[in-house]
Write an enzyme that holds these catalytic residues in place. Sequence first.
Site, PDB file in Angstrom:
ATOM      1  N   ARG A  54      -4.532   9.887  -8.930  1.00 29.85           N
ATOM      2  CA  ARG A  54      -3.200   9.336  -9.120  1.00 29.85           C
ATOM      3  C   ARG A  54      -3.481   7.863  -9.415  1.00 29.85           C
ATOM      4  O   ARG A  54      -3.156   7.547 -10.515  1.00 29.85           O
ATOM      5  CB  ARG A  54      -2.466   9.341  -7.794  1.00 29.85           C
ATOM      6  CG  ARG A  54      -0.852   9.156  -7.779  1.00 29.85           C
ATOM      7  CD  ARG A  54      -0.472   7.571  -7.546  1.00 29.85           C
ATOM      8  NE  ARG A  54      -0.932   6.857  -6.361  1.00 29.85           N
ATOM      9  CZ  ARG A  54      -0.917   5.677  -6.331  1.00 29.85           C
ATOM     10  NH1 ARG A  54      -0.393   4.857  -7.253  1.00 29.85           N
ATOM     11  NH2 ARG A  54      -1.436   5.075  -5.206  1.00 29.85           N
TER      12      ARG A  54
ATOM     13  N   HIS B 270      -5.355   0.151   1.608  1.00 27.84           N
ATOM     14  CA  HIS B 270      -5.599   0.486   0.317  1.00 27.84           C
ATOM     15  C   HIS B 270      -5.816  -0.524  -0.489  1.00 27.84           C
ATOM     16  O   HIS B 270      -5.024  -1.458  -0.491  1.00 27.84           O
ATOM     17  CB  HIS B 270      -4.020   1.347  -0.303  1.00 27.84           C
ATOM     18  CG  HIS B 270      -4.116   1.589  -1.543  1.00 27.84           C
ATOM     19  ND1 HIS B 270      -4.050   2.933  -2.162  1.00 27.84           N
ATOM     20  CD2 HIS B 270      -4.073   0.840  -2.740  1.00 27.84           C
ATOM     21  CE1 HIS B 270      -4.274   2.882  -3.443  1.00 27.84           C
ATOM     22  NE2 HIS B 270      -4.049   1.464  -3.963  1.00 27.84           N
TER      23      HIS B 270
ATOM     24  N   CYS C 184      -1.852  -0.905 -10.660  1.00 28.18           N
ATOM     25  CA  CYS C 184      -0.368  -0.632 -10.617  1.00 28.18           C
ATOM     26  C   CYS C 184       0.252  -1.142 -12.036  1.00 28.18           C
ATOM     27  O   CYS C 184       0.107  -2.344 -12.290  1.00 28.18           O
ATOM     28  CB  CYS C 184       0.361  -1.466  -9.436  1.00 28.18           C
ATOM     29  SG  CYS C 184       2.259  -1.215  -9.233  1.00 28.18           S
TER      30      CYS C 184
END
Length: 306
Positions: free
Chosen positions: A15, A209, A242
């Site tokens: 992911r 994370h 991101c």
Amino acid sequence: MVRPASVHILDTTLRDGLQIESTIVPTDTKVELAQRLIAAGLTQIEVGSFVNPKKVPQMADTGDVLQRLQPYEDQGVDFFTLVFNLKGAQRAVDAGAKNIKLVVSASEGHSQANSDAPIAQATERLLAAAEFATDNGLRWDITTAVSFICPFDGITEADRLVEVIRPFVTAGAHSIGVADTIGNANPSLVRTNTSAVMEAFPGTPIGLHLHDTYNFGMANVIAALDLGIAHFDAAMGGLGGCPFAPGAAGNIGTDDLVHLLHREGVATGVDVDALARVRDPLTAAVGHDLTSSLSQIPATPSAYRG
């Protein structure tokens, strides 16, 4: 606080590791990579996200990947997918998901960039997804993006972080993920904000994370271990970032994390030799070199394979 004797690692290669890659990795290759991670002993794997495929085309096959991996659930492997709204939760249920992760931004600037909405509106959407997940028997976790520093708004204050998380804990979140989305947090900031979350929600498991943009990643792991944190996310080879956070580089490497933990005497259940065998097919899949420290050297020192 006593350090944990063992740590759970959620591997996010499929992911977070692949979502900003220019190459769209085929479904068959994703499944093979997951199988190699499982063979190495990883029992928690994030396989993708149920998001708009026009915005993140790398995740368009998440449902197919999840369904092909579901037989491994009988072997004790848990698969996770990322969800941002009710529609995403519905897609997760349709694909047979058992675990989902919801993500809310801890800053207004990132919330607008990541979800096209202020925090309050994004929270409302996510709580609807959480309710739907609960009604359908899914476990759901909440992760706060930019929990330490935001590329738009600067430092995230601990009190603000706690209040962003609070409605999700009240609604029944299974666990909390505290994310350093742009990899700019330092150990003292990790201690401050993570401690505040731990004190505010003592009955809820908390994990980190971490990204490694400025090489703080492993130092932040040590800081978190000293707080008693026993759950970390990582991506093999340091892949990731991101797409909606300027300056965000890769995650801490699963290989680097396992190596550090073993040297610190913390068990992971991961076989480092089997994990190393993920590197070549992963490198071939993305078409460029990996960035983790261990991917740059021939082999893990034999004394630290425990």
